[in-house]
Design an enzyme around this catalytic site. Structure first.
Site, short mmCIF file in Angstrom:
data_model
loop_
_atom_site.label_atom_id
_atom_site.label_comp_id
_atom_site.label_asym_id
_atom_site.label_seq_id
_atom_site.Cartn_x
_atom_site.Cartn_y
_atom_site.Cartn_z
N GLU A 1 -33.21 34.89 58.04
CA GLU A 1 -34.58 34.44 58.58
C GLU A 1 -35.05 33.59 57.66
O GLU A 1 -35.50 34.18 56.68
CB GLU A 1 -35.55 35.53 59.15
N CYS B 1 -43.95 32.10 57.19
CA CYS B 1 -42.94 31.22 57.78
C CYS B 1 -43.33 30.39 58.82
O CYS B 1 -42.78 29.29 59.13
CB CYS B 1 -41.71 32.08 57.92
#
Ligand code: NAD
Length: 513
Positions: A250, A284
């Protein structure tokens, strides 16, 4: 918060101390703790204990494991003040970022995985229909991988480190967590909570240290769950490839927002400012760039200007004290400053903010940039700071082209005339998730897979795929007792039988659709 070397070593099972990680509060510069770093030998010991404890943890069954995770939820809720203060002190984030995002996510995730794991990992049974297996019963079960290594970043020490441990544990794995060397304190609390909640000795281990420890962990485990930058993600993939260890990544993002004529500009502006500035932009899924259609550009800019200018940035001193907290790392502060400088050098203009704050804390002013374009790093590279670059586009077509012109593909946000137009645009964006009339909230839709395309990652978290990756499917084929001793495809071959079988196959599959 002070964590003594002794207490820390005890939490790691009394391991000896070799080297230490100095943890400082990024908002004040204050030294808050020294945490012993896990040595190579200790890491091997942790993994060996995890490997020895895993079969009994798997054997315990899903229901019993989920009960323990539910107890962990109660522990976390009861300890929320301590956990929030620890998060705030080691990252410099606001109490709201810690309480409303990090803590809430993990409480919800503990509930979610305890509730859904039984159905996500239930054995699947079906009857075979293809000729060579006709009549057989097929069972597919999800076997835990063994020892899972979770490697996490510093921006969300609870969500992006412990968050992934929850489904890995629920699936019956032992877990070794290696949090960021910059923010190990929250994970120490988690280790305490899991032990108190009844996770058996050895099933959860904490490895403290930097990249070297992360690398060693990859060599020792059966699956790697990595959250971090695309650059380090590449190293992780290369290292895991040496031992053919499976992994999920990720990674970073450059999430864009599109705002078109006819959208609710007030809501769009609130969403843009919140999701660009929350956690001081160190998420993110932060909104890192905005494309506004010509017709509404000036009105939208006016709203953004007022809202960004009203934000209070500084050292958090309790709930509601500031809106935007500190920049957790010195390196990140340099990157943010460099992106703004690069934009200004190439013709951009600062409307609000634009500078770093005064030491000893690490801050960057909430910043609104205009006259930006794709020659500037603030539009193409992950800034990971409280910046909001706004670019004018002719129409939806240009906006879609701009969004897709990126090496990243984590998420995106669309504000259009109505939901149908928003969804049409969403389907053309090359990202893992799109929120229409919203941003980033897909992260909290725990039943939906969440992950990135392009350089934003490989694999997903959440949903059935998000827990099945921590398992290996094993298929068992059960042939009924009435099967003939010798089936028609078996030896010895005969021309007549082959012709007959070919005719049957043609009859089955040769007809027109
Ligand atoms: P990073 O890549 O520098 O470090 C992440 C972790 O990897 C740390 O624990 C670090 O010690 C470890 N590490 C470093 N080198 C290693 C190596 N060679 N082998 C194994 N492990 C190693 O990331 P960061 O600066 O801590 O975090 C910020 C990044 O994380 C941003 O790019 C952000 O977008 C990304 N992120 C992504 C998500 C997501 O869900 N996609 C969520 C949060 C953060």
């Amino acid at each position: 918060m002070a964590v003594s070397g002794r207490a820390t070593a005890d939490l790691r099972g009394g391991a000896s101390v070799d080297g230490a990680l100095d943890v400082r509060n990024p908002a004040t510069g204050e030294h808050i703790a020294s945490v012993p770093a896990t040595t190579a030998e200790e890491l091997e010991g942790l993994v060996a204990r995890a490997r020895a404890a895993q079969p009994a943890w798997a054997e315990l069954g899903i229901t019993a494991r989920c009960e323990i995770l539910t107890r962990m939820r109660s522990w976390l809720a009861a300890q929320s003040d301590r956990v929030v203060e620890t998060l705030v002190s080691e990252t410099g984030k606001t109490h709201e970022d810690a309480q409303l995002i990090e803590l809430s996510y993990c409480l919800a995730a503990l509930s979610f995985w305890a509730g859904e794991t039984p159905s996500y990992l239930a054995e699947r049974r079906f009857l075979a229909r293809t000729p060579l297996v006709l009549g057989r019963r097929i069972v597919t079960r999800y076997v835990p991988r063994g020892v899972v290594g979770v490697i996490g970043p510093w921006n969300y020490p609870l969500i992006n480190s412990f968050g992934d441990c929850i489904p890995a544990l629920a699936a019956g794995n032992s877990v070794i967590l290696k949090p960021s060397e910059l923010t190990p304190l929250t994970s120490l609390l988690i280790a305490e909570g899991l032990a108190t909640s009844g996770v058996p000795d050895g099933v959860f281990g904490l490895a403290t240290g930097g990249g070297e420890t992360g690398g060693r962990l990859i060599d020792l485990v059966d699956f790697v769950m990595f959250t971090g930058s695309a650059e380090i993600g590449r190293n992780v993939a290369e290292r895991a490839a040496r031992s053919l260890t499976p992994f999920a990544l990720e990674l970073g993002g450059k999430d864009a927002m599109i705002v078109l004529d006819g959208a609710d500009l007030e809501r769009a502006a609130n969403v843009a400012v919140y999701y660009a500035m929350a956690n001081a932009g160190q998420a993110c899924v932060s909104i890192e760039r905005v494309y506004a259609e010509e017709a509404i550009y000036d009105r939208f800019l006016d709203k953004l200007t007022r809202k960004v200018a009203a934000l209070r940035s500084g050292a958090p001193a309790g709930p509601g004290s500031v809106d935007v907290g500190a920049i957790t790392t010195a390196r990140q502060l340099d990157i943010i400053e460099a992106h703004v400088a690069d934009a200004l050098a190439k013709g951009a203009r600062v409307v609000v903010g634009g500078k770093r704050g005064d030491p000893p804390g690490r801050f960057f002013e909430p910043t609104l940039l205009v006259d930006v374009d794709h020659t500037m790093t603030c539009m193409t590279e992950e800034t990971f700071g409280p910046t909001l670059p706004l670019m004018r586009v002719a129409d939806a077509e240009e906006a879609i082209l701009r969004v897709n012109d990126s090496r990243y593909g984590l998420g995106a946000s669309v504000f259009a005339r109505d939901g149908e137009e928003g969804e049409r645009i969403a389907r053309r964006l090359q990202v893992g998730a799109v929120c229409v009339d919203d941003a980033a909230v897909n992260y909290f839709a725990l039943a939906a897979p969440m992950g990135g395309v392009k350089e934003s990652g490989i694999g997903v978290r959440h949903g059935a795929e998000g827990i099945r990756k921590f398992t290996t499917p094993q298929t068992i084929v059960l042939s009924p007792r009435w099967m003939p001793r010798r089936e028609p495809q078996m030896y010895p071959f005969s021309a007549r039988r082959t012709r007959l079988l070919s005719r049957i196959v043609r009859l089955l599959y040769g007809r027109r659709a």
